[in-house]
Scaffold this active site. Structure first.
Site, PDB file in Angstrom:
ATOM      1  N   LEU A 126      35.654  36.856  43.337  1.00 15.44           N
ATOM      2  CA  LEU A 126      35.187  37.915  44.233  1.00 15.44           C
ATOM      3  C   LEU A 126      35.102  39.268  43.544  1.00 15.44           C
ATOM      4  CD1 LEU A 126      36.990  37.354  47.644  1.00 15.44           C
ATOM      5  CD2 LEU A 126      34.614  36.926  47.018  1.00 15.44           C
ATOM      6  N   ASP A 161      46.928  44.711  33.196  1.00 18.35           N
ATOM      7  CA  ASP A 161      47.691  44.133  34.297  1.00 18.35           C
ATOM      8  C   ASP A 161      47.827  45.196  35.404  1.00 18.35           C
ATOM      9  OD1 ASP A 161      49.723  43.174  36.003  1.00 18.35           O
ATOM     10  OD2 ASP A 161      50.699  42.097  34.355  1.00 18.35           O
ATOM     11  N   TYR A 199      52.125  35.071  49.945  1.00 22.05           N
ATOM     12  CA  TYR A 199      50.718  35.485  50.019  1.00 22.05           C
ATOM     13  C   TYR A 199      50.449  36.195  51.348  1.00 22.05           C
ATOM     14  CZ  TYR A 199      45.627  35.237  49.587  1.00 22.05           C
ATOM     15  OH  TYR A 199      44.293  35.559  49.488  1.00 22.05           O
ATOM     16  N   LYS A 255      49.487  40.221  51.924  1.00 25.74           N
ATOM     17  CA  LYS A 255      48.193  40.633  52.484  1.00 25.74           C
ATOM     18  C   LYS A 255      48.371  41.446  53.762  1.00 25.74           C
ATOM     19  CE  LYS A 255      45.604  38.791  49.340  1.00 25.74           C
ATOM     20  NZ  LYS A 255      44.820  39.639  48.432  1.00 25.74           N
ATOM     21  N   ILE A 282      37.155  31.218  50.886  1.00 29.46           N
ATOM     22  CA  ILE A 282      35.964  31.325  50.036  1.00 29.46           C
ATOM     23  C   ILE A 282      36.175  30.414  48.827  1.00 29.46           C
ATOM     24  CG2 ILE A 282      34.463  32.895  48.763  1.00 29.46           C
ATOM     25  CD1 ILE A 282      35.979  35.187  50.223  1.00 29.46           C
ATOM     26  N   THR A 315      36.448  29.838  45.549  1.00 27.78           N
ATOM     27  CA  THR A 315      36.607  30.441  44.219  1.00 27.78           C
ATOM     28  C   THR A 315      37.671  29.640  43.464  1.00 27.78           C
ATOM     29  OG1 THR A 315      38.392  31.909  44.891  1.00 27.78           O
ATOM     30  CG2 THR A 315      36.145  32.767  45.139  1.00 27.78           C
TER      31      THR A 315
HETATM   32  N1  LIG Z   1      39.178  32.900  47.713  1.00 25.79           N
HETATM   33  C1  LIG Z   1      39.574  33.099  48.948  1.00 25.79           C
HETATM   34  O1  LIG Z   1      39.480  32.205  49.800  1.00 25.79           O
HETATM   35  C2  LIG Z   1      40.106  34.439  49.369  1.00 25.79           C
HETATM   36  C3  LIG Z   1      40.234  34.687  50.736  1.00 25.79           C
HETATM   37  C4  LIG Z   1      40.729  35.915  51.158  1.00 25.79           C
HETATM   38  C5  LIG Z   1      41.100  36.865  50.225  1.00 25.79           C
HETATM   39  N2  LIG Z   1      40.974  36.593  48.903  1.00 25.79           N
HETATM   40  C6  LIG Z   1      41.406  37.625  47.975  1.00 25.79           C
HETATM   41  O2  LIG Z   1      40.316  38.053  47.192  1.00 25.79           O
HETATM   42  C7  LIG Z   1      40.786  38.499  45.922  1.00 25.79           C
HETATM   43  C8  LIG Z   1      40.002  37.792  44.838  1.00 25.79           C
HETATM   44  O3  LIG Z   1      40.291  36.402  44.939  1.00 25.79           O
HETATM   45  P1  LIG Z   1      39.417  35.263  44.259  1.00 25.79           P
HETATM   46  O4  LIG Z   1      39.231  34.209  45.271  1.00 25.79           O
HETATM   47  O5  LIG Z   1      38.246  35.840  43.585  1.00 25.79           O
HETATM   48  O6  LIG Z   1      40.493  34.706  43.212  1.00 25.79           O
HETATM   49  P2  LIG Z   1      40.405  34.405  41.662  1.00 25.79           P
HETATM   50  O7  LIG Z   1      41.689  33.737  41.336  1.00 25.79           O
HETATM   51  O8  LIG Z   1      39.140  33.720  41.319  1.00 25.79           O
HETATM   52  O9  LIG Z   1      40.362  35.875  41.020  1.00 25.79           O
HETATM   53  C9  LIG Z   1      41.492  36.700  40.993  1.00 25.79           C
HETATM   54  C10 LIG Z   1      41.471  37.480  39.699  1.00 25.79           C
HETATM   55  O10 LIG Z   1      42.593  38.371  39.714  1.00 25.79           O
HETATM   56  C11 LIG Z   1      43.109  38.397  38.393  1.00 25.79           C
HETATM   57  N3  LIG Z   1      44.500  38.820  38.385  1.00 25.79           N
HETATM   58  C12 LIG Z   1      45.580  38.153  38.839  1.00 25.79           C
HETATM   59  N4  LIG Z   1      46.695  38.851  38.603  1.00 25.79           N
HETATM   60  C13 LIG Z   1      46.318  39.989  37.983  1.00 25.79           C
HETATM   61  C14 LIG Z   1      47.028  41.095  37.460  1.00 25.79           C
HETATM   62  N5  LIG Z   1      48.370  41.173  37.539  1.00 25.79           N
HETATM   63  N6  LIG Z   1      46.333  42.101  36.876  1.00 25.79           N
HETATM   64  C15 LIG Z   1      44.975  42.031  36.767  1.00 25.79           C
HETATM   65  N7  LIG Z   1      44.256  40.990  37.243  1.00 25.79           N
HETATM   66  C16 LIG Z   1      44.925  39.973  37.830  1.00 25.79           C
HETATM   67  C17 LIG Z   1      42.957  36.959  37.898  1.00 25.79           C
HETATM   68  O11 LIG Z   1      43.045  36.883  36.481  1.00 25.79           O
HETATM   69  C18 LIG Z   1      41.595  36.591  38.452  1.00 25.79           C
HETATM   70  O12 LIG Z   1      40.558  36.863  37.545  1.00 25.79           O
HETATM   71  C19 LIG Z   1      42.278  38.209  45.898  1.00 25.79           C
HETATM   72  O13 LIG Z   1      42.986  39.358  46.241  1.00 25.79           O
HETATM   73  C20 LIG Z   1      42.440  37.156  46.976  1.00 25.79           C
HETATM   74  O14 LIG Z   1      43.732  37.131  47.515  1.00 25.79           O
HETATM   75  C21 LIG Z   1      40.481  35.408  48.447  1.00 25.79           C
END
Ligand SMILES: NC(=O)c1ccc[n+]([C@@H]2O[C@H](COP(=O)([O-])OP(=O)(O)OC[C@H]3O[C@@H](n4cnc5c(N)ncnc54)[C@H](O)[C@@H]3O)[C@@H](O)[C@H]2O)c1
Length: 289
Positions: free
Chosen positions: A49, A100, A196, A200, A229, A231
């Site tokens: 995302l 980070d 989690y 959130k 989503i 991912t």
């Molecule tokens: N995928 C879903 O269903 C969903 C639903 C609701 C919310 N979200 C939220 O959307 C956001 C993106 O999620 P996503 O699905 O793209 O996940 P993803 O795992 O594909 O991407 C998350 C990214 O965050 C990076 N990351 C993790 N810890 C980190 C740190 N300490 N410093 C810097 N980068 C760091 C990871 O390396 C990764 O590239 C997240 O906050 C997730 O909780 C996702």
């Protein structure tokens, strides 16, 4: 000071009240979504995302978008998007910084350097996050719980601070988007997700509180709460949970990352100029059931 009701302002009102039809017909709506010359910072943007959000900002005309993530070098997905942006030919730059988000001082410095170089920072998207699930709420070890909060809550705060400080520094309005989740409002059925969900939920009040403090400085802060989503984050769970997750919303499926494009474009841009302190839920109707 006059206490009379202000006259309505806006394209429709102007058209209705201008007798001379002097307004030149042109598309007005898409202009509001344009991010021409603006600069963005997106965390978690090596993939998923975050990367989708970075691309959205560039497609809307941003001058540069800085992607923050953990790997020292960006991955194949990021490189493919980078090449695509070059081919788009808008002149916008997709940049990568390994950092980070849980290091507050370093995050502030990253944003400071971007500000030094670009002379502005207009949009922040805090999308870095981890999914800590799979242990009973009565058993979650302290270190794992703290890790979930450190990345998903503290890291989002440090990102919002880093971006907001630059917005104040340059005296420009800005938009900060915190990636929350429906897990911050409803429980995820059948998934032991205490760290989690807690992390959130905290973002919802973080967003509202920051919005109230920063509104007078023309900085808007909103949370985006997606449903499921497809991912990488969900990949380890997808085989076990896809049928259930799909059945938990009226659309009968989970989302693809590109289905967040519209809401990110809207929140990042002047099209949402009166929206702050809000939680925007995009979940296929999951929360209604
Ligand atoms: N995928 C879903 O269903 C969903 C639903 C609701 C919310 N979200 C939220 O959307 C956001 C993106 O999620 P996503 O699905 O793209 O996940 P993803 O795992 O594909 O991407 C998350 C990214 O965050 C990076 N990351 C993790 N810890 C980190 C740190 N300490 N410093 C810097 N980068 C760091 C990871 O390396 C990764 O590239 C997240 O906050 C997730 O909780 C996702």
């Amino acid at each position: 000071m006059s206490t009379s009701t202000p006259a309505p302002i806006g394209v429709a009102a102007a058209l209705a009240t201008r007798a001379d039809s002097s307004i030149t017909p042109r598309e007005q709506l898409w202009d509001q979504f344009k991010l021409t010359d603006r600069v963005g910072l997106v965390t978690g943007a090596n993939r998923g995302l975050g990367l989708e959000a970075a691309l959205v900002l560039l497609e809307a005309g941003a001058r540069a978008v800085y992607c923050i993530d953990l790997p020292t070098e960006p991955g194949e997905e990021w490189k493919a998007v980078h090449d695509y942006v070059v081919r788009l030919g808008t002149g916008g730059r997709l940049e990568y910084i390994s950092q980070d988000v849980t290091d507050q001082k370093a995050m502030w410095e990253v944003a400071q350097k971007i500000g030094d170089k670009e002379g502005r920072l207009d949009v922040g998207v805090a999308a870095a996050g981890i999914a800590l699930v799979g242990k009973s709420c009565l058993e979650y070890p302290a270190d794992e719980f703290q890790k979930g909060l450190n990345v998903n809550t503290n890291g989002v705060l440090y990102t919002a601070q880093a971006v907001g400080r630059q917005m104040v520094r340059f005296g420009l309005p800005g938009s900060i988007i915190l990636l929350a989740s429906i897990a911050g409002t409803v429980s995820l059925r059948g998934l032991e997700s205490l760290p989690y969900s807690t992390s959130k939920s905290a973002l919802l009040q973080m967003g509202r509180t920051m919005a109230c403090e920063l509104g007078p400085k023309r900085i808007r802060v909103n949370t985006l709460s997606p449903g499921f989503i497809h991912t990488e984050m969900l990949q380890p769970l997808i085989d076990s949970f896809l049928p259930q997750w799909s059945s938990e919303n009226p659309l009968g499926r989970i989302a693809t990352p590109d289905e967040m494009r519209g809401v990110i474009a809207w929140l990042a841009s002047d099209a949402s100029s009166y929206c702050t302190g809000s939680d925007i839920v995009v979940d296929g109707g999951h929360h209604t059931w």
